[in-house]
Design a protein around this motif. Sequence first.
Motif: not given
Length: 147
Positions: A72-97
């Motif tokens: 996932v970190a490689s995918s974020v670094d490659a600008s394929i996905v971004v981290r976004v907040p997860v609405q039901h749990d503020g401790r987690l981050s989700g991934l979107r394309l």
Amino acid sequence: MMAKPDSVQLVADALLTLRRRQRRGHLAGSAPLDQIHIAEIADVVASHDQPVTVGDVARELMIDPSQASRRVASSVDASIVVRVPVQHDGRLSGLRLTRKGRSLVGDVQQRRRIAVEEPMQSWTQTDRQQLATLLTRLVNDLEPDQG
């Protein structure tokens, strides 16, 4: 004289052969392993309407969480996905394309389609549909129970 393998064994052998060919890049085109891993992350994220977590990625790719995290970190670094907040749990981050990620998914899907379509050119539409139906059924039946 060896006995003729039964249909279950023939399917198992064919699936193994497909898996080996896929690992060698025959179905996805030749690409470096890190790019294949990034494409796998993009596929997982694209298959969901809601943001997915690293844990979701690990479960779907059947890899350990630390390996999923690195991919996932490689995918974020490659600008394929971004981290976004997860609405039901503020401790987690989700991934979107990202736009680049959506483009990658489209390109990979097209390459996969061509890789499968070319050897099936001489098949009838009925044969293609029958394979699609039965293979989809097998994949669904192989899915571990979710309950």
